[in-house]
Design an enzyme around this catalytic site. Structure first.
Site, PDB file in Angstrom:
ATOM      1  N   HIS A  83       0.824  -1.217   0.000  1.00 47.81           N
ATOM      2  CA  HIS A  83       0.000   0.000   0.000  1.00 47.81           C
ATOM      3  C   HIS A  83       0.861   1.271   0.000  1.00 47.81           C
ATOM      4  O   HIS A  83       0.413   2.315   0.477  1.00 47.81           O
ATOM      5  CB  HIS A  83      -0.943   0.038   1.220  1.00 47.81           C
ATOM      6  CG  HIS A  83      -1.671  -1.250   1.455  1.00 47.81           C
ATOM      7  ND1 HIS A  83      -2.902  -1.514   0.908  1.00 47.81           N
ATOM      8  CD2 HIS A  83      -1.330  -2.365   2.156  1.00 47.81           C
ATOM      9  CE1 HIS A  83      -3.305  -2.729   1.284  1.00 47.81           C
ATOM     10  NE2 HIS A  83      -2.350  -3.273   2.032  1.00 47.81           N
ATOM     11  N   LYS A 118      16.111  22.019 -10.943  1.00 47.58           N
ATOM     12  CA  LYS A 118      15.418  20.771 -11.221  1.00 47.58           C
ATOM     13  C   LYS A 118      16.270  19.725 -11.924  1.00 47.58           C
ATOM     14  O   LYS A 118      17.070  20.013 -12.792  1.00 47.58           O
ATOM     15  CB  LYS A 118      14.177  21.023 -12.119  1.00 47.58           C
ATOM     16  CG  LYS A 118      13.036  21.723 -11.438  1.00 47.58           C
ATOM     17  CD  LYS A 118      12.425  20.958 -10.261  1.00 47.58           C
ATOM     18  CE  LYS A 118      11.653  19.739 -10.689  1.00 47.58           C
ATOM     19  NZ  LYS A 118      10.373  20.054 -11.316  1.00 47.58           N
ATOM     20  N   SER A 125      14.898  21.700 -16.137  1.00 49.41           N
ATOM     21  CA  SER A 125      13.740  22.552 -16.382  1.00 49.41           C
ATOM     22  C   SER A 125      14.203  23.841 -17.051  1.00 49.41           C
ATOM     23  O   SER A 125      15.290  24.337 -16.763  1.00 49.41           O
ATOM     24  CB  SER A 125      13.059  22.881 -15.052  1.00 49.41           C
ATOM     25  OG  SER A 125      12.302  24.073 -15.169  1.00 49.41           O
TER      26      SER A 125
END
Ligand code: ARG
Length: 478
Positions: free
Chosen positions: A155, A282, A276
């Protein structure tokens, strides 16, 4: 120029010509088409269906067409309709009227089915090579990290500690089933349709077995109607590919998650990440995202061909021309994704300290503590409840199971003793030595077993490659 112009009194409408033409994409099949034509023509000569002299002239012409198309690419002119017509039309320019004898005892229907099966055979072998390479990369990383602790998840919640090698080897298992499926598909693909004619068989003394042998097919089809209209082999390849892409997308997704600051499990190499245009800091996992995204194509192409085949009456229908682009697109996608994933994984840096640290958090040893109580005679359900209360205590007081003292433990059950301190991450994984478990010893065993399977797949691919027709083999076969 049209193979079928005789019956027509008016030229084809330009719009029809555009819609009808497949040369724009089936030109990729020129090698398969020419090699199969050489085999067919040689068989016609051997059987006396055309003269030996004509057969020699046609084969020489086909060799030249092959050399030309290889040098400057097959034509794109839609007036040529499809690759079969394009080859024959160039042959006629080279050798003259005798070219007209090549299409004796053959239809484009059994011809295209043959070309496409040859293509799919090659595509399966190319895919398998890359599947095996990716497995080898995972296997190498798996042995490197056979003892690297990390959190295991269910999960997407921390569940129990595992070793990174075990996690990576899970993908080797998926890929092993993929390889197995592809080999199985190959077996059903490797049946020769040529000799079925348009739909009903042919009134000539063909030697289909000889053609099958010349082209490396295992045998010949048994029903001409089915042979010209069956595309199960393409469907199977597309479904194998869809499942394979599902696996790649799962691995890609883990790389996306793991490379986030929130997880911080892995740092992708600069060569396999992008930046980016606006945010200077980034470093994005675009490659993994693209693999995840391209999975949609593979699913789409499967549904595309399934939809094309639905409710088609026997036998050949022009709908079947829609089979190729779906398969080409999936094979190109698969090969692109498989090629990049291995090098991306191998160049990535796993942050083993961080993995180990997180592995011990969030009560990940709770099951082990419960199992400890079971060994001291407490029924598992009761042990589960006791440890549940300990976990609540830890959550409320901001503590971890691993830093509780024996006295802390004893406040929840008198069954606890000094040796509860022996419940550690290392002990937890080492104890999980059931077959298929995460114990480093088991992981090492799995690596050895899959190493042998992978070597077997490599050998099989090599043996099938030897049977793939080449110009030399089709010319030389007796
Ligand atoms: N381009 C066609 C295809 O891909 C070749 C077979 C054409 N046969 C026919 N009867 N029109 O299916």
């Amino acid at each position: 120029m049209k193979q079928w112009g005789g019956r027509f009194e008016k030229p084809t409408d330009r719009l029809v010509e555009e819609l009808n033409a497949s040369i724009g994409f089936d030109r990729r099949l020129f090698r398969e088409d020419i090699l199969a034509s050489i085999a067919h023509c040689r068989m016609l000569g051997r059987q006396g269906i055309i003269s030996a002299a004509d057969s020699v002239v046609i084969v020489a012409g086909l060799r030249q067409v092959l050399a030309e198309f290889e040098a400057s690419g097959p034509p794109t002119d839609i007036a040529l309709e499809d690759i079969h017509t394009a080859v024959e039309s160039r042959l006629r320019e080279l050798v003259g009227e005798v070219a007209g004898r090549l299409h004796t005892a053959r239809s484009r229907n059994d011809q295209v089915a043959t070309d496409f099966r040859l293509y799919c055979r090659g595509a399966i072998l190319d895919t398998l090579d890359l599947v095996v390479s990716l497995q080898e990369a995972l296997l190498a990383l798996g042995s490197e990290h056979a003892e690297t602790l990390m959190p295991g998840y269910t999960h997407l919640q921390r569940a129990q500690p595992i070793v990174l090698g075990h996690h990576l080897m899970a993908y080797v298992e998926m890929l092993d089933r993929d390889a197995d499926r592809l080999r199985d598909t190959y077996r059903r693909t490797n049946v020769l349709p040529l000799g079925s004619g348009a739909l009903a068989g042919l009134p000539y003394p063909l030697d289909r077995e000889w053609v099958a042998r010349a082209l490396g097919f295992d045998g010949v089809s048994l029903n001409s109607l089915d042979a010209v209209s069956d595309r199960d082999f393409a469907l199977e390849l597309l479904s194998d590919a869809a499942i394979l892409m599902a696996h790649l997308s799962r691995l890609a997704e883990e790389l996306v998650i793991w490379s986030s600051a929130e997880f911080g499990f892995v740092e992708l190499d600069d060569a396999f990440a992008t930046g980016s245009s606006i945010m200077p800091q980034k470093k994005n996992p675009d490659v993994a995202e693209l693999i995840r995204g391209k999975t949609g194509r593979a699913y789409g192409n499967l549904v595309r061909l399934l939809s094309t085949l639905k409710a088609l009456p026997l036998s050949y229908n022009k709908d079947l021309q829609e089979d190729k682009e779906a398969v080409f697109d999936t094979v190109d996608t698969l090969i692109g994704c498989l090629s990049v994933l291995g090098p991306m994984l191998v160049s990535a840096r796993f942050r083993t300290d961080r993995l180990r640290e997180v592995a011990g958090q969030s009560g990940s040893l709770a099951t082990d503590v419960a199992d400890y109580l079971v060994r001291r005679g407490i029924p598992f359900r009761e042990a589960h409840a006791i440890v549940g209360r300990i976990v609540v205590y830890c959550v409320q007081h901001g503590r971890e199971l691993t830093d509780l003292t024996v006295e802390d433990y004893q406040r929840f059950s008198p069954a606890f003793d000094d040796d509860v301190r022996e419940v550690t991450l290392e002990a937890s994984v080492a104890a999980r030595r059931t077959a298929g478990g995460t114990a480093p010893a088991r992981v090492a065993e799995a690596i050895a077993i899959r190493g042998a399977t992978i070597a077997g797949t490599r050998d099989w691919v090599a043996s099938q490659r030897e049977r793939m027709p080449t110009l030399e083999s089709v010319i030389a076969v007796e």
